[in-house]
Motif scaffolding. Sequence first.
Motif, short mmCIF file in Angstrom:
data_model
loop_
_atom_site.label_atom_id
_atom_site.label_comp_id
_atom_site.label_asym_id
_atom_site.label_seq_id
_atom_site.Cartn_x
_atom_site.Cartn_y
_atom_site.Cartn_z
N ARG B 11 0.76 -1.10 0.02
CA ARG B 11 -0.14 0.00 0.13
C ARG B 11 0.93 1.44 0.12
O ARG B 11 0.57 2.18 -0.69
CB ARG B 11 -0.85 -0.04 1.15
N CYS B 12 1.96 1.11 0.73
CA CYS B 12 2.76 2.23 0.98
C CYS B 12 3.89 2.34 -0.20
O CYS B 12 4.11 3.67 -0.38
CB CYS B 12 3.50 2.42 2.28
N LEU B 13 4.04 1.37 -0.89
CA LEU B 13 5.01 1.57 -2.00
C LEU B 13 4.32 1.96 -3.20
O LEU B 13 4.83 2.62 -3.99
CB LEU B 13 5.56 0.12 -2.27
N GLY B 14 2.95 1.74 -3.21
CA GLY B 14 1.90 1.83 -4.36
C GLY B 14 1.86 0.86 -5.54
O GLY B 14 1.29 -0.01 -5.09
N PHE B 15 2.60 0.78 -6.27
CA PHE B 15 2.49 0.15 -7.32
C PHE B 15 3.95 -0.37 -7.75
O PHE B 15 4.79 0.43 -8.24
CB PHE B 15 1.84 0.26 -8.51
N LYS B 62 -7.44 -1.62 -0.58
CA LYS B 62 -7.24 -0.35 -0.26
C LYS B 62 -8.24 -0.18 0.96
O LYS B 62 -7.55 0.28 2.31
CB LYS B 62 -7.31 0.55 -1.12
N HIS B 181 14.67 9.60 -0.95
CA HIS B 181 13.46 10.38 -1.08
C HIS B 181 12.42 9.51 -1.20
O HIS B 181 11.36 9.67 -0.95
CB HIS B 181 13.63 11.32 -2.43
N PHE B 185 9.17 9.35 1.05
CA PHE B 185 7.82 9.52 0.49
C PHE B 185 6.97 8.47 1.04
O PHE B 185 5.74 8.41 1.28
CB PHE B 185 7.81 9.60 -1.12
N GLU B 189 3.33 8.38 2.95
CA GLU B 189 2.28 7.86 2.85
C GLU B 189 1.56 6.80 3.74
O GLU B 189 0.68 6.92 4.19
CB GLU B 189 2.49 6.73 1.53
N ARG B 199 -4.55 12.68 1.37
CA ARG B 199 -3.20 13.29 1.00
C ARG B 199 -3.44 14.90 0.56
O ARG B 199 -4.71 15.26 -0.01
CB ARG B 199 -2.63 12.68 -0.13
#
Lengths: 442, 199
Positions: B11-15, B62, B181, B185, B189, B199
């Motif tokens: 979830r925090c890495l995204g995709f 999510k 960075h 990030f 998140e 956000r």
Amino acid sequence: MTYVHRLSPALPVDAGVLGGKGSGLVTLMRLGLPVPAGFVVSTAACRDFLRDGRLPGGLAVELAAAVRDLETATGRTFGGADRPLRVSVRSGAAVSMPGMMNTFLDVGGPSAQTAADRLRAAVEAVFASWHTPRATSYREVHDVPHDLGTAVVVQEMVFGDRDEHSGSGVAFSRDPGTGVKAPYGDVLFGHRGDDVVSGRVATRPIEALADREPAVWAALLDGLDRAERHYRDVCHVEFTVESGRLWFLQVRPGGLAGRAAVRVAVDLADEGIIDRATAVRRVSARQIRAARVPRIRTGTPVLARGVGASPGVATGRIAVTADQAARMAAAGPVILVRPHTSPLDMHGLAAAAGIVTTIGGPTSHAAVVARSMGRPAVVGATALTVDPATGRVHTPDGSFAEGTVFTIDGTGGEVVAGPAETTTDDAGPHLSRLLGWATPGG
Amino acid sequence: MTDLPVLHTLRCLGFTDLDRVADAAGLTTPDTESRLIDLAVDGLVTRTPGAFGGWGLTEAGKAADARLVAAELDAAGTRREVTAAFEAFLVLNPELLDLCTAWHLRPVDGVPETNDHTDTAYDARVLARFVDLDRRAADVCAALTAALPRFGRYRGRLTAALDLARAGKREHLADTTTSYHSVWFQLHEDLLVTLGMPR
């Protein structure tokens, strides 16, 4: 007075004492331009504060005297009951450190004592913000001495959100993207200045003033012209309109890069504002190199202009979600258009040939990621709104479906519909003339 | 029971790809893949094939993640501490973004130019401020870890990125998917998701 200087045309213009903002305001007053009444607490007071850890003795008395003067000048009472005097308290160092230090708007209070206490606390907080780690980092990285200190500009508040004839804006005397001689900027009716620079509210092009407030527009053009002639350079101003009346809040000369810098130098020489030798001196080798970076050709109709956050020109079909961008990228270049980006958009950022965000600034996630990947990016294109539900991008004048071709210019921040002609030679004729002037006998 | 560590890491890495999930979660690649497949069977994550494909959460994933991290925070009873740490993080965040920007772009004679990294003194100044910021970030990470132990992994990942940069692999500041960075990030998140903030 030792530390406090009343804003007046008679005050010596010394950025070392008054800071850049304060000395710019004195210059504007000398040019006969409208500036809200106020005073400047000098950088010397800040240096004493930084040395001793407290406001210098006697400053409270000087502030009280300056407030009394301001009450007389405005006919209002600080901490009074009926239409009281309220002030803005803004930082302003000799060297520009944008956004690094505190600003307080609409300072006042229910009684004279409370208002005075709040003013003193605000001045102290601005001084203290000189030493925040963030400001310290900024000075370290950009080689600004740590012992300069900041001045504080205190002025009667003018309210851009007062009524329908009020607003706030920023303007360049010439187009900062091209150097063309025409005022360029943004205005936001019914809002205060902090909303204009936040990138969160859609602004209108500065020309909107011409129809809506023609007297203000004329006064702004006149002010920009006078400031240009004084500084002998392109100028940038911040202003507020309160009930149909224009007030200048800041002026700064210069600041253009690349082809715009070349064109402005040559045009100013042609207009007789500077001589040719000065024009040549002003344009560094770096500016000339920057003038040859590929750009969308000047004159191409622009859909929106944000901030160029990662240089280069990219053309592709627009996608409004990261998922769509990743899917569409298999078939050709994609421009990802998002309100802002987060890690959830990483696959879309990786797949996109170019990136546009409608909010956020040049240090946003999208900007940092785009630069790390070498992709052109425009951020804060506030004229665009993204609707992921319908897959459309809206502008004030139209609407574009996903798959429409856009071209973006990550140097100037332009977003245009369709493929666009790019050039490395827009400054060509101006640059040739400038180089000619640089050659002996030229 | 839902595998929250892997679900929330993704979830925090995204995709992203399998290796990065494994690295961020501190698990082996085969173990991570097997856990992701279990989550996919439950409809919480999905793998998109193709050149820009990878693992990501479904909408159901999510929602499940938001519900589970909220329950986790309630069980820990440390919402106040996490909120305070988030506020401290938000003070550091603009400075971190300034430094990433300074790493990439450098105004020279008033022209913002791509930093070509030929001025070693400039680069050293930027790196020194990353190091200074990291010292302050350590306090935030410590407070977070005390409030919710799973935040402990960020400290190690941030340190690893900074150590690589200090050893000369400067792309680990802001130019790789495991850079300072990038990890920062993800922490941002994570804090937003954990506290249930948009956000």
